[in-house]
Design an enzyme around this catalytic site. Structure first.
Site, PDB file in Angstrom:
ATOM      1  N   GLY A 242      -0.853   5.304   3.520  1.00  8.95           N
ATOM      2  CA  GLY A 242      -1.888   4.774   4.406  1.00  8.95           C
ATOM      3  C   GLY A 242      -2.012   3.265   4.307  1.00  8.95           C
ATOM      4  O   GLY A 242      -2.330   2.601   5.263  1.00  8.95           O
ATOM      5  N   ILE A 469      -1.824   9.493  -2.532  1.00  8.11           N
ATOM      6  CA  ILE A 469      -1.319   8.961  -1.266  1.00  8.11           C
ATOM      7  C   ILE A 469       0.172   8.651  -1.353  1.00  8.11           C
ATOM      8  O   ILE A 469       0.708   7.876  -0.569  1.00  8.11           O
ATOM      9  CB  ILE A 469      -2.125   7.729  -0.816  1.00  8.11           C
ATOM     10  CG1 ILE A 469      -2.124   6.638  -1.900  1.00  8.11           C
ATOM     11  CG2 ILE A 469      -3.551   8.135  -0.511  1.00  8.11           C
ATOM     12  CD1 ILE A 469      -2.763   5.330  -1.417  1.00  8.11           C
ATOM     13  N   GLU A 705      -1.843  -2.504  -5.801  1.00 11.02           N
ATOM     14  CA  GLU A 705      -1.920  -3.631  -4.877  1.00 11.02           C
ATOM     15  C   GLU A 705      -1.431  -4.956  -5.412  1.00 11.02           C
ATOM     16  O   GLU A 705      -0.935  -5.797  -4.665  1.00 11.02           O
ATOM     17  CB  GLU A 705      -3.384  -3.770  -4.405  1.00 11.02           C
ATOM     18  CG  GLU A 705      -3.745  -2.634  -3.478  1.00 11.02           C
ATOM     19  CD  GLU A 705      -5.228  -2.485  -3.257  1.00 11.02           C
ATOM     20  OE1 GLU A 705      -5.918  -2.097  -4.222  1.00 11.02           O
ATOM     21  OE2 GLU A 705      -5.690  -2.766  -2.147  1.00 11.02           O
TER      22      GLU A 705
END
Ligand code: FAD
Ligand code: SF4
Lengths: 740, 327
Positions: A242, A469, A705
């Site tokens: 996502g 995810i 991230e």
């Protein structure tokens, strides 16, 4: 007696436990669900950027084969908006409901929805719907158009920060740079399309949704349909990623659920790739002014970072580009500010390292510019401004190894062999450019619930509503259970991604690991406690003993005298199926530390001026994110982020036509992301692996991230070293590098 | 996607007659057609499947030419030993195109017939003379960086021809064999694709209901070497910003014969004859190549965002000639 942690499983390099399901096609993604009697929906999307709908002509479409119903603003149930609160866990980024009225705020907005018996029939009929618009003559298609003729930018006070006297300190600095950086709109483009399968039974909604946050999605649906949350269940066991676009629900999911209720059949709605560029969020374009003041020794004296991004005409989304600038370097006089301005785009949303990715492109490019001005090595300049204290919070960092990241990265890369002279490092037709940049990301931790069972058949079971995810959450949850119980990974069943499981966090912000694992561990210990209480009960293996005298070691209960009984025997002896434990663990401890992760990228580019070809050839990234839970999935996150960072640096930009305001490259052929052939010849990820126990018992800060932060700047700095061109607007295109 | 009638043909004649009578399309690999039908840009009422036609052979003719069946896949053609050996420029061009899986599906006939990548053509609503004659051209004055041309453009259309394969064929020289309601005929490859002029909706020389059966490559130039260079932003899976396919034969260091064709920069696969002439008799040096490259772009028209294609195209020509003559 304390229970022993089988530490060797934490940090091990383990393949994903859900890998076989994915490889064999057994993993069911949202759109894989084809329920009995299911109908299919296809959207009609606005072909103007701004305006109102004059008329929707359904005469042809209604006659088409298989059409069940066609929804639009005059034919759609009246629903409620969600309050959109993060604290209440019902946040969305686009609060406007689909088909609320006849207004068009952006191109690719849902204006009608055809429901038919098959996907093909729904799409064919959608193409036959004719919509007449009164279009605004001058839609706002870009950030520069917005700044030229839009409303005044709106300052987002809550995300700003100021200390000292940044403006006057800048004015009196011995060395100054004042530069503006521009980053484009980017689109997440996960492989798996956004998809919803909505099914109502007796007034209860079950929604299969490709979602990074099933609890939030459940709560939003409950708000929108005016139901208690108990009557909604959202399932998202597998997600084809996502990158942030699936954190919060988008209008398609609400449209699908409403349509399903109206037609009285399950409805599947897949958002087409083209509209994944318009109606499921994007990283907004930014313009960032950076001013740096430094003294002659290379010490920062002032730093300001003022940024503006576009948001939609209906909602405000702030791209907090200054979030790292606040605390990455030692500087007494500093300001960051953010503002937004409306454009005819869908609402932006978080995209991998929101704020930090575009923000560090600007800051770390500007640091390179200042190093050049000072005639300092860019790495030495950064080291000269190193700090172990978060000046924006006035707290020490819980754990910082940025210096080690600099040193280990530089050594592996061979930074000391860099010839600072521009274009000096030739190799045949090519010129090498070497650049570096720091990475930075905040470490967050949320509340979390979890359940763990030790089962009589020798297996264990763990569940939490958080999602995997694609990053490996299933696997690290199993590792956490295994670490405490000694039960091997292949005997641990993990269930995630269902709002009926114990409440877990959205998979975002790099906080899933730090949030979920402590809850899993706590639930495991609580299951062990339950097991001990059974063992000491009448007829138990340790009947009459005290719970405190027992310890759990490698699948066995052990007492002080060396008696040991397998937990399976403890349970079978009592004819018990399992010993269960539940847990609720809190968010990050407040007030003592600032929790952040750090790192550094070193990048080599190859520039072939004879054919204007630029490629990234080598990357070394040293990453300080606390304890590594799984070396394989961790390195994979950083490698993937490096690839994405290369895309950000060189390729990605979602473009809109300045005249019509319509999207230009909203497809997978013309929106460029790096392909395999763009991957550097060598990528070295160094995981520093220093546990941060002040943050949580596993010492892990999360790794999803940070790898993309700083990457675009490192590439841009390398490009400058090779070509002498300082590119302040992404993506870096070859025409900007060709000599005039 | 709209509903359409589907017919599978098992002979050339059957395919041609099935095609006649209503708005029809042949479908070969489907990688262009189905994409455009799905986004509602092509709306055939009948689709005639030509996968059953016996057009899968690559045949060496007695005169040294190579006859390629229209259904030969881009992959098979790229790896055909004769192509690898004698027509390197074609093999390399094919392999620089699209992706492995697309090349496995894409056919020789379909590649010749592929449509432009102009975003305004594909969005279904913007002004586009190609899609809707007379509506205008949103690309002129719009986003025209990557898939728009600087050669052969008109004030009606500036879309570049997307094919790599066709650039190599233009360099080699070829004949397109077609079959139609009135029998068979031959079209010179260089006359097959049309300049946009005043009627960009007319893209090629095929008459209604005509089917491409073969492409016949000219015999290779004796003693020549050839190569294809494609320049683009990312390393793979992107249409050319500029490309160059060259064939060059030298006697010692003197250029005896040369062919230059360019992709990404022209509204059709662009053969640069004048540049070729300028090379013949010249030494194979960078200076000669640069001169030829300049000539190749004489009269080029830059648009707002694609002016860089002129120097980039010149670089492609120079480097490919350099590579083809390297020791
Ligand atoms: C994402 C993507 C990337 C691509 N990248 C590249 C690239 O980098 N370089 C490149 O060169 N190409 C590229 N292509 C284009 C690709 O090469 C073409 O789509 C392909 O060659 C078309 O062949 P096909 O057999 O699939 O044609 P189809 O889609 O079957 O047909 C295409 C057209 O030709 C007509 N047609 C087919 N066969 C015949 C025939 N025998 N006679 C007459 N008409 C016929 C059809 O009616 C249709 O109009 C790309 C395509 C995609 C989708
Ligand atoms: S360049 Fe050609 S295809 Fe593109 S909009 Fe203009 S007319 Fe249409």
């Amino acid at each position: 007696m304390t229970d022993k942690i089988q530490a060797k499983i934490i940090g091990a390099s383990k393949p994903r436990i859900d890998g076989p399901q994915k490889l064999s096609g057994q993993a069911m993604y949202a759109a894989d669900h084809h329920l009995p009697n299911m109908a299919y929906a296809y959207g009609v999307f606005s072909t103007v950027a701004s305006g109102t709908i004059d008329n929707i002509d359904l005469s042809k479409a209604k006659q088409m084969p298989g059409v069940i119903d066609i929804f639009h603003h005059d034919h759609f149930p009246s629903l409620y908006r969600t309050p959109s609160s993060f604290a209440q866990e019902n946040k969305v980024d686009e609060t406007r409901l689909p088909f609320e009225d006849g207004k068009v705020y952006y191109p690719g907005q849902f204006v009608a929805l055809v429901v038919a018996d098959t996907f093909a029939n729904a799409r064919a009929a959608a193409y036959a719907v004719k919509v007449a618009y009164s279009a605004d003559a001058e839609p706002i298609a870009t950030l520069s158009q917005a700044l030229e003729r839009g409303d005044k930018p709106k300052t987002a006070d809550s995300s700003g920060h100021s200390r000292g006297n940044p403006d006057s300190a800048f004015e009196s600095s011995a060395n100054q740079i004042d530069v503006t950086y521009v980053t484009p709109m980017e689109t997440h483009n996960p492989m798996e399309m956004h998809a919803s399968v909505a099914n109502w039974e007796n007034g209860d909604l079950v929604l299969y949704e490709s979602s990074q946050g099933v609890i939030f999605a459940r709560n939003v649906m409950a708000k929108v349909f005016g139901l208690p949350p108990e009557r909604v269940e959202v399932r998202s066991p597998f997600i084809g990623s996502g990158f942030g676009s699936k954190l919060w629900l988008w209008p398609h999911a609400i449209a699908a659920a409403a349509a399903a209720r109206e037609v009285g059949r399950p409805v599947q709605l897949v958002v087409p790739r083209q509209q994944m560029f318009t109606t499921t969020g994007h990283r907004p374009p930014t313009q960032q002014q950076i001013r740096i003041g430094a003294d002659d020794n290379g010490k920062l004296t002032a730093l300001t970072h003022d940024s503006v991004n576009t948001t939609s005409m209906v909602d405000t989304y702030v791209e907090t580009t200054g979030s790292c600038t606040k605390s990455l370097y030692d500087c007494e006089n500093l300001r960051v500010s953010h503002a937004t301005i409306g454009a005819n785009h869908g609402t932006p949303t978080s995209m991998r390292a929101p704020g930090a990715a575009p923000g560090l492109f600007a800051l770390e490019s500007a640091m390179d510019e200042m190093a050049e001005k000072l005639n300092m090595d860019p790495l030495e300049f950064r080291k000269a401004n190193y700090t172990e204290r978060d000046q924006s919070m006035d707290l020490p960092f819980s754990s910082i190894h940025l210096m080690e990241a600099f040193d280990k990265g530089a050594e592996k890369f061979g930074w000391s062999k860099r010839n600072a002279e521009i274009g000096s490092m030739g190799d045949g037709d090519e010129i090498l450019g070497w650049g570096m940049a720091a990475c930075n990301w905040e470490a967050l931790k949320m509340n979390c619930d979890a359940r763990v069972s030790l089962r009589a058949d020798g297996t264990a079971y763990a569940s939490c509503a958080t999602q995997d995810i694609g990053t490996g959450t299933y696997t690290i949850v199993a590792q956490a259970v295994s670490a405490i119980t000694g039960i091997p990974l292949d005997k641990i069943e993990v269930e995630l991604g269902d709002s009926s499981y114990p409440s877990g966090p959205v998979s975002g912000g790099s906080w899933a690991t730090a949030t979920t694992l402590p809850a899993i561990a706590e639930a495991t210990r609580s299951a062990i406690d339950a097991l001990k209480s059974y063992a000491i009960s009448d007829g138990g293996a340790f009947a009459g003993a005290k719970s405190d005298d027992l310890s759990f070691d490698d699948g066995k209960l052990v007492d002080g005298d060396g008696k040991s009984v397998a937990y399976t025997d403890v349970l079978s002896q009592l004819k018990l199926a399992n010993a269960d434990g539940e847990a609720h663990t809190p968010g990050a401890p407040q007030g003592e530390y600032s929790f952040r992760s750090f790192g550094a990228h070193f990048v080599e580019v190859r520039w072939d001026p004879g054919i204007s070809r630029l490629r990234v050839s080598r990357v070394v990234s040293a990453i300080d994110v606390g304890q590594i839970i799984n070396e394989k999935t961790s390195a994979n996150q950083v490698e993937g982020a490096i690839a994405m960072g290369i895309g950000m640096a060189l390729f990605e930009a979602t473009e809109y036509d300045e005249g019509s305001g319509l999207p230009v490259n909203n497809n997978y052929a013309e929106y460029l992301v790096p392909v395999h052939a763009d991957q550097p010849d060598s990528v070295d990820v160094i995981l520093l692996d220093h546990p941060d126990y002040a943050f949580n018992e596993f010492g892990a800060r999360g790794i999803g991230e940070i790898g993309i932060t700083g990457m675009a700047a490192a590439v841009a700095n390398a490009v400058h070293h090779a070509t002498g061109k300082r590119i302040r607007e992404l993506p870096i295109r070859l025409e900007e590098l060709m000599s005039a | 996607m709209r509903n359409f009638e589907y017919q599978k043909a098992d002979s050339v004649n059957a395919a041609v007659s099935a095609h006649a009578g209503q708005p029809s399309s042949f479908v070969a690999g489907g990688t262009t057609l189905l994409d455009l039908v799905k986004i509602d840009i092509m709306q055939p009422e009948r689709v005639v499947d030509v996968n059953g036609l016996p057009l899968y052979d690559v045949e060496e003719l007695d005169d040294g030419r190579l006859k390629i069946g229209a259904m030969v896949s881009n992959t098979d053609l790229a790896y055909h030993p004769k192509v690898v050996d004698q027509y390197a420029v074609l093999s390399e061009a094919l392999l620089s195109g699209a992706s492995t899986s697309l090349r496995n599906k894409a056919t020789t006939g379909g590649n010749v017939m592929q449509r432009v990548r102009c975003p305004y053509f594909r969005d279904g609503v913007s002004a586009c003379n190609k899609r809707e004659p007379g509506s205008g051209c949103a690309a002129i004055g719009g986003h025209n960086r990557s898939v728009h041309a600087v050669l052969g453009t008109s004030d009606k259309c500036i879309a570049s021809h997307p094919s790599d394969m066709c650039v190599a064929m233009a360099a080699i020289g070829a004949t397109v064999l077609v079959s139609g309601p009135n029998g068979e005929r031959e079209i010179d490859f260089l006359d097959f694709h049309l300049l946009p002029g005043d009627s960009p909706e007319k893209e090629h020389a095929l008459e209604a209901d005509e089917l491409i059966t073969h492409v016949v490559l000219d015999a290779p130039i004796k003693g020549s070497r050839s190569t294809y260079l494609k320049l683009r932003d990312r390393a793979s899976y992107q249409f050319a910003l500029a490309s160059s396919g060259v064939i060059i034969a030298t006697d010692g260091n003197t250029i005896r014969d040369a062919r230059i064709a360019m992709g990404g920069v022209g509204t059709k696969p662009w053969r640069a004859r004048e540049a070729e002439q300028a090379l013949i008799g010249q030494p194979a040096t960078e200076a000669s190549f640069k001169k030829a490259a300049e000539i190749a772009f004489k009269g080029a028209t830059p648009y707002e965002h694609n002016a860089f294609k002129i120097p980039l195209g010149q670089q492609a020509v120079v480097r490919s000639l350099t590579n083809a003559t390297a020791a």
